[in-house]
Design a protein around this motif. Structure first.
Motif, PDB file in Angstrom:
ATOM      1  N   SER A  17       0.943  -1.193   0.036  1.00  0.00           N
ATOM      2  CA  SER A  17      -0.010   0.003   0.023  1.00  0.00           C
ATOM      3  C   SER A  17       0.871   1.087   0.152  1.00  0.00           C
ATOM      4  CB  SER A  17      -0.781  -0.062   1.330  1.00  0.00           C
ATOM      5  OG  SER A  17      -1.740  -1.152   1.323  1.00  0.00           O
ATOM      6  N   TYR A  18       2.111   1.289   0.645  1.00  0.00           N
ATOM      7  CA  TYR A  18       2.466   2.439   0.781  1.00  0.00           C
ATOM      8  C   TYR A  18       3.594   2.700  -0.408  1.00  0.00           C
ATOM      9  CZ  TYR A  18       6.673   5.572   2.459  1.00  0.00           C
ATOM     10  OH  TYR A  18       7.405   6.585   2.551  1.00  0.00           O
ATOM     11  N   ALA A  19       4.068   1.530  -1.037  1.00  0.00           N
ATOM     12  CA  ALA A  19       4.668   1.700  -2.319  1.00  0.00           C
ATOM     13  C   ALA A  19       3.781   2.193  -3.436  1.00  0.00           C
ATOM     14  CB  ALA A  19       5.147   0.290  -2.698  1.00  0.00           C
ATOM     15  N   SER A  20       2.388   1.754  -3.479  1.00  0.00           N
ATOM     16  CA  SER A  20       1.383   1.914  -4.408  1.00  0.00           C
ATOM     17  C   SER A  20       1.243   3.479  -4.192  1.00  0.00           C
ATOM     18  CB  SER A  20       0.003   1.513  -4.143  1.00  0.00           C
ATOM     19  OG  SER A  20       0.468  -0.143  -4.311  1.00  0.00           O
ATOM     20  N   PHE A  21       1.078   3.881  -2.905  1.00  0.00           N
ATOM     21  CA  PHE A  21       0.901   5.376  -2.672  1.00  0.00           C
ATOM     22  C   PHE A  21       2.015   6.204  -3.545  1.00  0.00           C
ATOM     23  CE2 PHE A  21       1.642   9.093   0.044  1.00  0.00           C
ATOM     24  CZ  PHE A  21       0.614   9.891  -0.115  1.00  0.00           C
ATOM     25  N   LEU A  22       3.105   5.731  -3.225  1.00  0.00           N
ATOM     26  CA  LEU A  22       4.165   6.618  -3.639  1.00  0.00           C
ATOM     27  C   LEU A  22       4.298   6.428  -5.199  1.00  0.00           C
ATOM     28  CD1 LEU A  22       7.037   5.795  -1.392  1.00  0.00           C
ATOM     29  CD2 LEU A  22       5.778   7.935  -1.196  1.00  0.00           C
ATOM     30  N   THR A  23       4.122   5.455  -5.747  1.00  0.00           N
ATOM     31  CA  THR A  23       3.972   5.357  -7.338  1.00  0.00           C
ATOM     32  C   THR A  23       3.006   5.908  -7.973  1.00  0.00           C
ATOM     33  OG1 THR A  23       3.050   3.070  -7.168  1.00  0.00           O
ATOM     34  CG2 THR A  23       5.551   3.255  -7.314  1.00  0.00           C
ATOM     35  N   ASN A  24       2.082   6.314  -7.123  1.00  0.00           N
ATOM     36  CA  ASN A  24       0.779   6.856  -7.794  1.00  0.00           C
ATOM     37  C   ASN A  24       0.717   8.198  -7.760  1.00  0.00           C
ATOM     38  OD1 ASN A  24      -0.976   4.781  -8.505  1.00  0.00           O
ATOM     39  ND2 ASN A  24      -1.699   4.458  -6.409  1.00  0.00           N
ATOM     40  N   ILE A  25       1.815   9.082  -6.979  1.00  0.00           N
ATOM     41  CA  ILE A  25       1.838  10.581  -6.944  1.00  0.00           C
ATOM     42  C   ILE A  25       2.425  11.135  -8.414  1.00  0.00           C
ATOM     43  CG2 ILE A  25       3.300  12.331  -5.874  1.00  0.00           C
ATOM     44  CD1 ILE A  25       3.071  10.719  -3.145  1.00  0.00           C
ATOM     45  N   PRO A  26       3.345  10.292  -8.973  1.00  0.00           N
ATOM     46  CA  PRO A  26       3.630  11.369 -10.317  1.00  0.00           C
ATOM     47  C   PRO A  26       2.665  10.990 -11.258  1.00  0.00           C
ATOM     48  CG  PRO A  26       5.508   9.830  -9.485  1.00  0.00           C
ATOM     49  CD  PRO A  26       4.293   9.538  -8.500  1.00  0.00           C
ATOM     50  N   LEU A  27       1.905   9.872 -11.431  1.00  0.00           N
ATOM     51  CA  LEU A  27       0.862   9.663 -12.383  1.00  0.00           C
ATOM     52  C   LEU A  27      -0.090  10.697 -12.152  1.00  0.00           C
ATOM     53  CD1 LEU A  27      -0.825   7.816 -14.525  1.00  0.00           C
ATOM     54  CD2 LEU A  27      -1.453   6.646 -12.353  1.00  0.00           C
ATOM     55  N   ALA A  28      -0.532  10.631 -10.850  1.00  0.00           N
ATOM     56  CA  ALA A  28      -1.813  11.598 -10.516  1.00  0.00           C
ATOM     57  C   ALA A  28      -1.320  13.124 -10.872  1.00  0.00           C
ATOM     58  CB  ALA A  28      -2.281  11.449  -8.949  1.00  0.00           C
ATOM     59  N   PHE A  29      -0.170  13.561 -10.159  1.00  0.00           N
ATOM     60  CA  PHE A  29       0.322  14.925 -10.601  1.00  0.00           C
ATOM     61  C   PHE A  29       0.390  15.470 -11.998  1.00  0.00           C
ATOM     62  CE2 PHE A  29       3.774  18.093 -11.075  1.00  0.00           C
ATOM     63  CZ  PHE A  29       3.207  19.124 -10.247  1.00  0.00           C
ATOM     64  N   ILE A  30       0.902  14.390 -12.877  1.00  0.00           N
ATOM     65  CA  ILE A  30       1.230  14.931 -13.974  1.00  0.00           C
ATOM     66  C   ILE A  30      -0.183  15.066 -14.796  1.00  0.00           C
ATOM     67  CG2 ILE A  30       2.260  14.230 -16.330  1.00  0.00           C
ATOM     68  CD1 ILE A  30       4.672  13.497 -14.665  1.00  0.00           C
ATOM     69  N   TYR A  31      -0.963  14.175 -14.963  1.00  0.00           N
ATOM     70  CA  TYR A  31      -2.106  14.017 -15.663  1.00  0.00           C
ATOM     71  C   TYR A  31      -3.302  14.977 -14.985  1.00  0.00           C
ATOM     72  CZ  TYR A  31      -0.415  10.477 -18.646  1.00  0.00           C
ATOM     73  OH  TYR A  31       0.584   9.850 -19.299  1.00  0.00           O
ATOM     74  N   THR A  32      -3.194  15.333 -13.760  1.00  0.00           N
ATOM     75  CA  THR A  32      -4.253  16.242 -13.036  1.00  0.00           C
ATOM     76  C   THR A  32      -3.806  17.671 -13.522  1.00  0.00           C
ATOM     77  OG1 THR A  32      -4.536  14.898 -11.366  1.00  0.00           O
ATOM     78  CG2 THR A  32      -5.497  16.895 -10.907  1.00  0.00           C
ATOM     79  N   ILE A  33      -2.337  17.917 -13.441  1.00  0.00           N
ATOM     80  CA  ILE A  33      -1.973  19.263 -13.972  1.00  0.00           C
ATOM     81  C   ILE A  33      -2.489  19.389 -15.421  1.00  0.00           C
ATOM     82  CG2 ILE A  33       0.180  20.527 -14.694  1.00  0.00           C
ATOM     83  CD1 ILE A  33      -0.452  20.599 -11.763  1.00  0.00           C
ATOM     84  N   PHE A  34      -2.335  18.233 -16.320  1.00  0.00           N
ATOM     85  CA  PHE A  34      -2.911  18.585 -17.577  1.00  0.00           C
ATOM     86  C   PHE A  34      -4.358  18.891 -17.776  1.00  0.00           C
ATOM     87  CE2 PHE A  34      -4.416  16.414 -21.839  1.00  0.00           C
ATOM     88  CZ  PHE A  34      -3.952  17.061 -22.476  1.00  0.00           C
ATOM     89  N   GLY A  35      -5.125  18.175 -16.957  1.00  0.00           N
ATOM     90  CA  GLY A  35      -6.504  18.412 -16.786  1.00  0.00           C
ATOM     91  C   GLY A  35      -6.993  19.668 -16.381  1.00  0.00           C
ATOM     92  N   ASN A  36      -6.001  20.263 -15.471  1.00  0.00           N
ATOM     93  CA  ASN A  36      -6.287  21.514 -14.941  1.00  0.00           C
ATOM     94  C   ASN A  36      -5.980  22.967 -15.953  1.00  0.00           C
ATOM     95  OD1 ASN A  36      -6.510  23.508 -12.896  1.00  0.00           O
ATOM     96  ND2 ASN A  36      -4.432  23.885 -12.914  1.00  0.00           N
ATOM     97  N   TYR A  37      -5.177  22.569 -17.019  1.00  0.00           N
ATOM     98  CA  TYR A  37      -4.845  23.265 -17.982  1.00  0.00           C
ATOM     99  C   TYR A  37      -6.259  23.094 -18.939  1.00  0.00           C
ATOM    100  CZ  TYR A  37      -0.272  24.551 -16.544  1.00  0.00           C
ATOM    101  OH  TYR A  37       0.725  25.000 -15.694  1.00  0.00           O
ATOM    102  N   ILE A  38      -6.546  21.942 -19.201  1.00  0.00           N
ATOM    103  CA  ILE A  38      -7.865  21.820 -20.245  1.00  0.00           C
ATOM    104  C   ILE A  38      -8.739  22.607 -19.649  1.00  0.00           C
ATOM    105  CG2 ILE A  38      -9.323  20.388 -20.888  1.00  0.00           C
ATOM    106  CD1 ILE A  38      -7.270  18.341 -21.293  1.00  0.00           C
ATOM    107  N   ARG A  39      -9.089  22.779 -18.230  1.00  0.00           N
ATOM    108  CA  ARG A  39     -10.034  23.424 -17.530  1.00  0.00           C
ATOM    109  C   ARG A  39     -10.279  24.830 -18.044  1.00  0.00           C
ATOM    110  NH1 ARG A  39     -10.005  23.659 -11.237  1.00  0.00           N
ATOM    111  NH2 ARG A  39     -10.447  25.690 -11.100  1.00  0.00           N
TER     112      ARG A  39
END
Length: 191
Positions: A129-151
């Protein structure tokens, strides 16, 4: 139409305290609906902005990984199928957390295949769970930033962009011609 889309987006952004909870639950349900992770993360950026969208996506993705962990241990045949897919893609190599974090940024690699790679190196639910949490941060950050610009786009432009990408996806598909066995040999022997 544009007014309705704007109303729905504004409701989800500010109108309901339940919107983040629905979004997190949707991340967990996404795997059963065959919706790509990237699409949900981009939607989080559109709906909640960069910071909140990233936070909600990391929570939802981590819960999704935990649900996958439980499912794999409850259904051994499912585990065998995912292991078979992993062996076809990566062989017997074991990937570390940093490699999984980078590979998760590539939208065409199966998300839970990478979760299985984490499971092989992290023993126990807590470490996984801890490793999953850490490996999900870059994925969520990059694609959410992209979505924020699309906003900043209008809802009509977002729909046109998504439709254009869908059309492009359809046009670049691999095209195959299937000739039945009998037909192939009947044409071949005549010529």
């Amino acid at each position: 139409m544009e007014q309705k889309l704007t109303l729905i987006m504004s409701f989800l952004q500010t109108g309901s305290i339940m919107a983040p909870i629905f979004f997190i639950v949707f991340h967990v349900l996404r795997q059963f609906l065959f919706i790509p992770v990237v699409v949900v993360c981009i939607t989080g950026g559109i709906l909640f902005g960069a910071f909140a969208g990233t936070l909600y996506s990391v929570i939802g993705l981590t819960l999704s990984c935990i649900a996958f962990y439980v499912a794999v241990h409850q259904f051994p045949r499912f585990m065998a199928r995912i292991l078979q897919m992993k062996n076809k893609c990566f062989g017997n190599r074991k990937l570390n957390s940093q490699q999984v974090a980078v590979l998760r940024l590539i939208p065409f690699i199966h998300y839970h295949l990478l979760s299985l790679c984490l499971m092989e190196t992290k023993k126990g639910l807590k470490d996984y769970s801890y490793a999953s949490f850490l490996t999900n941060i870059p994925l969520a950050f990059i694609y959410t930033i992209f979505g924020n610009y699309i906003r900043a786009f209008s809802p009509t432009l977002i729909i046109l962009l998504l439709l254009s990408l869908s059309l492009l996806f359809y046009l670049v598909r691999e095209k195959q011609t299937v000739i039945p066995w009998k037909e192939f040999f009947s044409q071949n022997s005549a010529g």
